[in-house]
Design a protein around this motif. Structure first.
Motif, PDB file in Angstrom:
ATOM      1  N   GLU A   5       0.827  -1.206   0.000  1.00  0.00           N
ATOM      2  CA  GLU A   5       0.000   0.000   0.000  1.00  0.00           C
ATOM      3  C   GLU A   5       0.860   1.253   0.000  1.00  0.00           C
ATOM      4  N   GLU A   6       1.958   1.199   0.750  1.00  0.00           N
ATOM      5  CA  GLU A   6       2.881   2.334   0.783  1.00  0.00           C
ATOM      6  C   GLU A   6       3.477   2.581  -0.602  1.00  0.00           C
ATOM      7  N   THR A   7       3.850   1.508  -1.276  1.00  0.00           N
ATOM      8  CA  THR A   7       4.422   1.640  -2.615  1.00  0.00           C
ATOM      9  C   THR A   7       3.401   2.212  -3.591  1.00  0.00           C
ATOM     10  N   LYS A   8       2.193   1.687  -3.539  1.00  0.00           N
ATOM     11  CA  LYS A   8       1.136   2.175  -4.430  1.00  0.00           C
ATOM     12  C   LYS A   8       0.858   3.651  -4.185  1.00  0.00           C
ATOM     13  N   ASN A   9       0.767   4.049  -2.936  1.00  0.00           N
ATOM     14  CA  ASN A   9       0.513   5.453  -2.599  1.00  0.00           C
ATOM     15  C   ASN A   9       1.672   6.345  -3.033  1.00  0.00           C
ATOM     16  N   ARG A  10       2.898   5.835  -2.912  1.00  0.00           N
ATOM     17  CA  ARG A  10       4.060   6.616  -3.337  1.00  0.00           C
ATOM     18  C   ARG A  10       4.035   6.842  -4.844  1.00  0.00           C
ATOM     19  N   ILE A  11       3.654   5.822  -5.578  1.00  0.00           N
ATOM     20  CA  ILE A  11       3.558   5.952  -7.034  1.00  0.00           C
ATOM     21  C   ILE A  11       2.514   7.002  -7.412  1.00  0.00           C
ATOM     22  N   LEU A  12       1.358   6.953  -6.751  1.00  0.00           N
ATOM     23  CA  LEU A  12       0.304   7.929  -7.027  1.00  0.00           C
ATOM     24  C   LEU A  12       0.748   9.338  -6.648  1.00  0.00           C
ATOM     25  N   PHE A  13       1.440   9.469  -5.526  1.00  0.00           N
ATOM     26  CA  PHE A  13       1.940  10.766  -5.080  1.00  0.00           C
ATOM     27  C   PHE A  13       2.878  11.357  -6.129  1.00  0.00           C
ATOM     28  N   VAL A  14       3.782  10.526  -6.626  1.00  0.00           N
ATOM     29  CA  VAL A  14       4.737  10.976  -7.639  1.00  0.00           C
ATOM     30  C   VAL A  14       4.029  11.306  -8.947  1.00  0.00           C
ATOM     31  N   ALA A  15       3.100  10.457  -9.367  1.00  0.00           N
ATOM     32  CA  ALA A  15       2.364  10.702 -10.613  1.00  0.00           C
ATOM     33  C   ALA A  15       1.600  12.021 -10.533  1.00  0.00           C
ATOM     34  N   ARG A  16       0.987  12.257  -9.405  1.00  0.00           N
ATOM     35  CA  ARG A  16       0.237  13.501  -9.221  1.00  0.00           C
ATOM     36  C   ARG A  16       1.168  14.705  -9.334  1.00  0.00           C
ATOM     37  N   THR A  28       5.657  10.337 -18.555  1.00  0.00           N
ATOM     38  CA  THR A  28       5.735   8.940 -18.999  1.00  0.00           C
ATOM     39  C   THR A  28       5.787   7.998 -17.794  1.00  0.00           C
ATOM     40  N   ALA A  29       5.475   6.743 -18.057  1.00  0.00           N
ATOM     41  CA  ALA A  29       5.550   5.735 -16.998  1.00  0.00           C
ATOM     42  C   ALA A  29       6.980   5.636 -16.470  1.00  0.00           C
ATOM     43  N   ARG A  30       7.955   5.790 -17.341  1.00  0.00           N
ATOM     44  CA  ARG A  30       9.354   5.718 -16.905  1.00  0.00           C
ATOM     45  C   ARG A  30       9.693   6.869 -15.961  1.00  0.00           C
ATOM     46  N   MET A  31       9.185   8.063 -16.257  1.00  0.00           N
ATOM     47  CA  MET A  31       9.409   9.202 -15.367  1.00  0.00           C
ATOM     48  C   MET A  31       8.831   8.925 -13.981  1.00  0.00           C
ATOM     49  N   ILE A  32       7.641   8.331 -13.963  1.00  0.00           N
ATOM     50  CA  ILE A  32       6.991   8.025 -12.685  1.00  0.00           C
ATOM     51  C   ILE A  32       7.790   6.987 -11.912  1.00  0.00           C
ATOM     52  N   SER A  33       8.198   5.926 -12.595  1.00  0.00           N
ATOM     53  CA  SER A  33       8.924   4.853 -11.917  1.00  0.00           C
ATOM     54  C   SER A  33      10.265   5.340 -11.372  1.00  0.00           C
ATOM     55  N   GLU A  34      10.955   6.190 -12.131  1.00  0.00           N
ATOM     56  CA  GLU A  34      12.262   6.675 -11.690  1.00  0.00           C
ATOM     57  C   GLU A  34      12.128   7.586 -10.473  1.00  0.00           C
ATOM     58  N   LYS A  35      11.138   8.492 -10.506  1.00  0.00           N
ATOM     59  CA  LYS A  35      10.974   9.408  -9.378  1.00  0.00           C
ATOM     60  C   LYS A  35      10.431   8.683  -8.149  1.00  0.00           C
ATOM     61  N   ALA A  36       9.653   7.615  -8.375  1.00  0.00           N
ATOM     62  CA  ALA A  36       9.116   6.834  -7.261  1.00  0.00           C
ATOM     63  C   ALA A  36      10.123   5.810  -6.755  1.00  0.00           C
ATOM     64  N   ASN A  37      11.295   5.763  -7.398  1.00  0.00           N
ATOM     65  CA  ASN A  37      12.361   4.824  -7.022  1.00  0.00           C
ATOM     66  C   ASN A  37      11.871   3.374  -7.069  1.00  0.00           C
ATOM     67  N   THR A  38      11.210   3.063  -8.172  1.00  0.00           N
ATOM     68  CA  THR A  38      10.721   1.695  -8.374  1.00  0.00           C
ATOM     69  C   THR A  38      10.963   1.316  -9.829  1.00  0.00           C
ATOM     70  N   SER A 201      -8.680  27.268  -6.211  1.00  0.00           N
ATOM     71  CA  SER A 201      -7.465  27.017  -6.975  1.00  0.00           C
ATOM     72  C   SER A 201      -6.959  25.612  -6.651  1.00  0.00           C
ATOM     73  N   VAL A 202      -5.792  25.272  -7.213  1.00  0.00           N
ATOM     74  CA  VAL A 202      -5.086  24.048  -6.830  1.00  0.00           C
ATOM     75  C   VAL A 202      -3.649  24.426  -6.529  1.00  0.00           C
ATOM     76  N   ALA A 203      -3.159  23.950  -5.394  1.00  0.00           N
ATOM     77  CA  ALA A 203      -1.755  24.128  -5.036  1.00  0.00           C
ATOM     78  C   ALA A 203      -0.958  23.027  -5.742  1.00  0.00           C
ATOM     79  N   PRO A 204       0.378  23.015  -5.607  1.00  0.00           N
ATOM     80  CA  PRO A 204       1.174  21.935  -6.222  1.00  0.00           C
ATOM     81  C   PRO A 204       0.620  20.556  -5.906  1.00  0.00           C
ATOM     82  N   ARG A 205       0.790  19.639  -6.879  1.00  0.00           N
ATOM     83  CA  ARG A 205       0.240  18.275  -6.839  1.00  0.00           C
ATOM     84  C   ARG A 205      -1.280  18.285  -6.877  1.00  0.00           C
ATOM     85  N   PHE A 206      -1.844  19.346  -7.451  1.00  0.00           N
ATOM     86  CA  PHE A 206      -3.302  19.456  -7.580  1.00  0.00           C
ATOM     87  C   PHE A 206      -4.007  19.359  -6.227  1.00  0.00           C
ATOM     88  N   THR A 207      -3.428  20.015  -5.235  1.00  0.00           N
ATOM     89  CA  THR A 207      -4.054  20.060  -3.921  1.00  0.00           C
ATOM     90  C   THR A 207      -5.203  21.059  -3.952  1.00  0.00           C
TER      91      THR A 207
END
Length: 214
Positions: A5-16, A28-38, A201-207
């Motif tokens: 669950e932690e990994t999945k949430n980290r991926i979503l956090f990075v994608a956002r 790209t998926a590669r950008m997400i995986s690299e930044k999520a360290n997976t 409005s939305v703050a960074p990461r679409f907050t």
């Protein structure tokens, strides 16, 4: 929380974060995986594709805005919430370039994602349209019409910035919904007035940000 669950949430956090910074299409998926360290294999294990991540993120943004609306208007009924929430989103698309681009790419550019929106609109129209409008054929056509308006308006806004006033876009969109629901178009003004009582409005990461104006 499990490691998975932690990994999945980290991926979503990075994608956002990346969708906010670079847009949905350029991320790209590669950008997400690299930044999520997976690795890409793990991305595919938790998600069917990038679009599924986008849908989860888009839904969470809309859900959070609905929660904020409910906090400020606890007695708002479901139909009013639907109309106000949809108006708020269009306002956000017009006034916030980051969100406008995300909506344009994710909803406007992906037919399957528009179908996701159509299902929600259809559900509302089936339950709240006036008696004369409650036929399957009418509901289907009304749903198609309403779901097509916002992406088309947002596309126009992005390519013709400042050409038409924000309230004109909002009023047109609301009046179309009210018409198909069998309501008086004059009700549009009350929704626009509510929107203008807040800083949206939305703050960074679409907050999501929704703060009453003094």
């Amino acid at each position: 929380m499990s490691k998975g669950e932690e990994t999945k949430n980290r991926i979503l956090f990075v994608a956002r974060d990346l969708f906010y910074e670079y847009g949905f299409h350029k991320t790209t998926a590669r950008m997400i995986s690299e930044k999520a360290n997976t690795n890409l294999g793990l991305l595919n294990y938790y998600f069917k594709n990038k679009n599924e991540m986008g849908l989860i993120i888009y839904s969470s943004i809309r859900d959070r805005f609905d929660e904020l609306i409910a906090e400020y208007f606890p007695d708002m009924d479901e139909l009013t919430l639907f109309l106000f929430s949809s108006t708020l989103e269009l306002y956000l698309c017009i006034t916030n370039e980051k969100y406008g681009n995300f909506f344009h790419e994710f909803i406007g550019g992906e037919p399957k994602n528009r179908r996701f929106i159509q299902e929600h609109i259809s559900d509302v129209f089936c339950r709240y349209s006036s008696e004369y409008a409650q036929t399957p054929e009418y509901t289907m056509l009304a749903t198609i019409s309403i779901s097509a308006i916002k992406p088309a308006v947002v596309d126009y806004v992005l390519n013709h910035k400042g050409e038409i006033k924000t309230d004109t876009y909002l009023r047109y969109y609301l009046e179309q919904q009210l018409h198909f629901l069998g309501h008086n178009k004059s009700e549009a003004d009350s929704y626009i007035e509510k929107v203008h009582k807040f800083y949206i409005s939305v703050a960074p990461r679409f907050t999501p940000v929704m703060t009453p104006l003094v």
